[in-house]
Design a protein around this motif. Structure first.
Motif, PDB file in Angstrom:
ATOM      1  N   TYR A 267      -3.155   5.138  -2.974  1.00 44.44           N
ATOM      2  CA  TYR A 267      -3.196   3.825  -3.618  1.00 44.44           C
ATOM      3  C   TYR A 267      -3.201   2.798  -2.488  1.00 44.44           C
ATOM      4  O   TYR A 267      -2.165   2.379  -1.995  1.00 44.44           O
ATOM      5  CB  TYR A 267      -1.984   3.630  -4.529  1.00 44.44           C
TER       6      TYR A 267
ATOM      7  N   ASP B 168      -9.123   4.161 -13.124  1.00 41.32           N
ATOM      8  CA  ASP B 168      -8.907   5.574 -12.820  1.00 41.32           C
ATOM      9  C   ASP B 168      -9.909   6.422 -13.580  1.00 41.32           C
ATOM     10  O   ASP B 168     -10.820   5.895 -14.240  1.00 41.32           O
ATOM     11  CB  ASP B 168      -7.458   5.981 -13.114  1.00 41.32           C
TER      12      ASP B 168
ATOM     13  N   GLN C 114      -0.292   4.464 -12.371  1.00 47.65           N
ATOM     14  CA  GLN C 114      -0.043   5.325 -11.225  1.00 47.65           C
ATOM     15  C   GLN C 114       0.357   6.715 -11.716  1.00 47.65           C
ATOM     16  O   GLN C 114       0.977   6.838 -12.768  1.00 47.65           O
ATOM     17  CB  GLN C 114       1.078   4.735 -10.366  1.00 47.65           C
TER      18      GLN C 114
ATOM     19  N   LEU D  32      -1.480  -2.021  -3.931  1.00 51.60           N
ATOM     20  CA  LEU D  32      -0.586  -1.991  -5.080  1.00 51.60           C
ATOM     21  C   LEU D  32       0.295  -3.233  -5.080  1.00 51.60           C
ATOM     22  O   LEU D  32       0.331  -3.995  -4.112  1.00 51.60           O
ATOM     23  CB  LEU D  32       0.263  -0.711  -5.075  1.00 51.60           C
TER      24      LEU D  32
ATOM     25  N   GLN E 205      -7.579   2.354  -7.446  1.00 54.95           N
ATOM     26  CA  GLN E 205      -7.339   3.744  -7.809  1.00 54.95           C
ATOM     27  C   GLN E 205      -7.997   4.723  -6.841  1.00 54.95           C
ATOM     28  O   GLN E 205      -7.805   5.928  -6.951  1.00 54.95           O
ATOM     29  CB  GLN E 205      -7.867   4.000  -9.226  1.00 54.95           C
TER      30      GLN E 205
ATOM     31  N   ALA F 237      -0.907  -0.357  -9.610  1.00 52.20           N
ATOM     32  CA  ALA F 237      -1.941   0.092  -8.676  1.00 52.20           C
ATOM     33  C   ALA F 237      -3.184  -0.766  -8.847  1.00 52.20           C
ATOM     34  O   ALA F 237      -3.861  -0.683  -9.866  1.00 52.20           O
ATOM     35  CB  ALA F 237      -2.279   1.559  -8.915  1.00 52.20           C
TER      36      ALA F 237
ATOM     37  N   TYR G 189       0.864  -1.175   0.000  1.00 50.49           N
ATOM     38  CA  TYR G 189       0.000   0.000   0.000  1.00 50.49           C
ATOM     39  C   TYR G 189       0.899   1.222   0.000  1.00 50.49           C
ATOM     40  O   TYR G 189       2.063   1.160   0.420  1.00 50.49           O
ATOM     41  CB  TYR G 189      -0.953  -0.011   1.196  1.00 50.49           C
ATOM     42  N   GLN G 190       0.390   2.347  -0.473  1.00 50.72           N
ATOM     43  CA  GLN G 190       1.252   3.486  -0.805  1.00 50.72           C
ATOM     44  C   GLN G 190       2.057   4.015   0.372  1.00 50.72           C
ATOM     45  O   GLN G 190       3.270   4.204   0.261  1.00 50.72           O
ATOM     46  CB  GLN G 190       0.417   4.611  -1.415  1.00 50.72           C
TER      47      GLN G 190
END
Length: 352
Positions: A228, A300, A308, A231, A125, A122, A103-104
């Motif tokens: 995000y 997205d 991404q 991912l 989104q 990703a 995860y981001q």
């Protein structure tokens, strides 16, 4: 549970079920190994993927791709590493796994300490966490959370993120913290806390199904950077040595998530079939979750899957840095903000 939080069971699955899944996951890996030694499959290349928790609808595209033969079509013998005591970020950055679900903010924190890790895909989104309160609480805005009790998970991002949102809503951003050791809706209805950060694609649905509905507030509605939440990560070392294989891996992953987006009910069935011992008794929940992810999370704004953006990586990295969340290997706050372009790449995605 969503990827902001490493310590709580993901997607509401209990630790007991997680333990049961380890055996099931090991059996799946053994089955995959057996397949690679069968006639006509000797050319398959083993690739490992570390899960971030027990299989759930964040992983639907991966299991769909495996069930539909997309990995084998790319010459890949996928070996899924069940979640254990070691986080996927550690397995990837120490080169014990080729790929891992992350995860981001967690990946950014791992990279800040010097970990060899980069995001390459990703899965979702849209931020897969919301502020949740009991539907009958009378709380209609985050500004009313001042002085209330928050049930959290121990992530360093939680308090500054919630403080920011509450202030943006007109409050002062002051609240009490307790550690969550159960599902968010259970803590709220038990009177242990006033608000939490449930996952809309699982716990919010689950809460409604059991008659304990939640009122929710989207973080982005109050100006917080999009995250995000799910991912796929790899290491620079692996990508430099196996770039073509990484592209083939993501080609299969992309087809799996495209299938999950276009056929959520069928993809949900494939996910359950691959993980019957964990998800077999939760079909309604899995079906609703898969449908929501397909309609609102995989694509997205331009309808693309897996990509991404520099803007999103820059916004969250800046917030993490400014709030002292990013530390080096010695635990000291970073003196310089990381370059967001080093944290992700779209270079291995299938050509659109």
């Amino acid at each position: 549970m969503q990827k902001l939080h490493r310590s709580v069971p993901r997607k509401g699955i209990t630790l007991a079920l997680a333990a049961a899944l380890v055996g099931a996951g090991s059996a799946a890996c053994s089955s995959s190994s057996a397949a690679s030694s069968s006639p006509g499959s000797a050319e398959l290349t083993p690739v490992t993927l570390a899960l971030d928790w027990t299989p759930n609808t964040n992983h639907t595209g991966i299991f769909a791709a495996e069930q539909l033969g997309y990995f084998k079509a790319e010459g890949i013998d996928l070996k899924i590493i069940p979640y254990g005591a070691t986080a996927p970020e550690t397995l990837v950055s120490t080169h014990k796994a080729d790929f891992g679900i992350s995860y981001q903010d967690g990946l950014t924190e791992a990279a800040a300490t010097g970990g060899d890790i980069v995001s390459i895909y990703a899965v979702t989104q849209k931020t897969d966490v919301v502020i949740g309160v009991r539907a009958d609480s009378g709380i209609t805005s985050p500004k009313q959370l001042d002085g209330k009790t928050y049930a959290g998970y121990g992530s360093p991002l939680e308090t500054p993120m919630l403080t920011y949102v509450i202030k943006q809503a007109g409050g002062t951003g002051t609240f009490r913290n307790v550690t969550l050791n159960t599902d968010a809706y259970q803590a709220l209805y038990a009177g242990q806390a006033d608000f939490a950060l449930p996952e809309p694609t699982w716990e919010v649905i689950q809460a409604k199904l059991v008659g304990k509905p939640l009122r929710t507030f989207e973080l982005s509605d109050y100006g917080f950077p999009a995250i995000y939440s799910v991912l796929i990560a790899s290491s620079r070392q692996y990508l430099n040595a196996h770039g073509d294989l990484a592209r083939k891996f993501l080609d299969a992953v992309q087809k799996g998530y495209q299938y999950a987006a276009a056929h959520p009910a069928d993809a949900a069935n494939l996910l359950i079939q691959a993980n019957e011992s964990v998800l077999g008794a939760q079909k309604e929940l899995v079906d609703q979750s898969a449908a929501l992810e397909a309609s609102a999370y995989y694509k997205d704004a331009n309808g693309k899957i897996g990509v991404q953006s520099a803007a999103r990586w820059t916004a969250l990295t800046d917030f993490l840095y400014r709030n002292g969340i990013l530390t080096d290997a010695a635990g000291k706050a970073l003196a310089r903000e990381p370059d967001p372009s080093t944290l992700y790449t779209n270079a291995y995605l299938p050509a659109s």
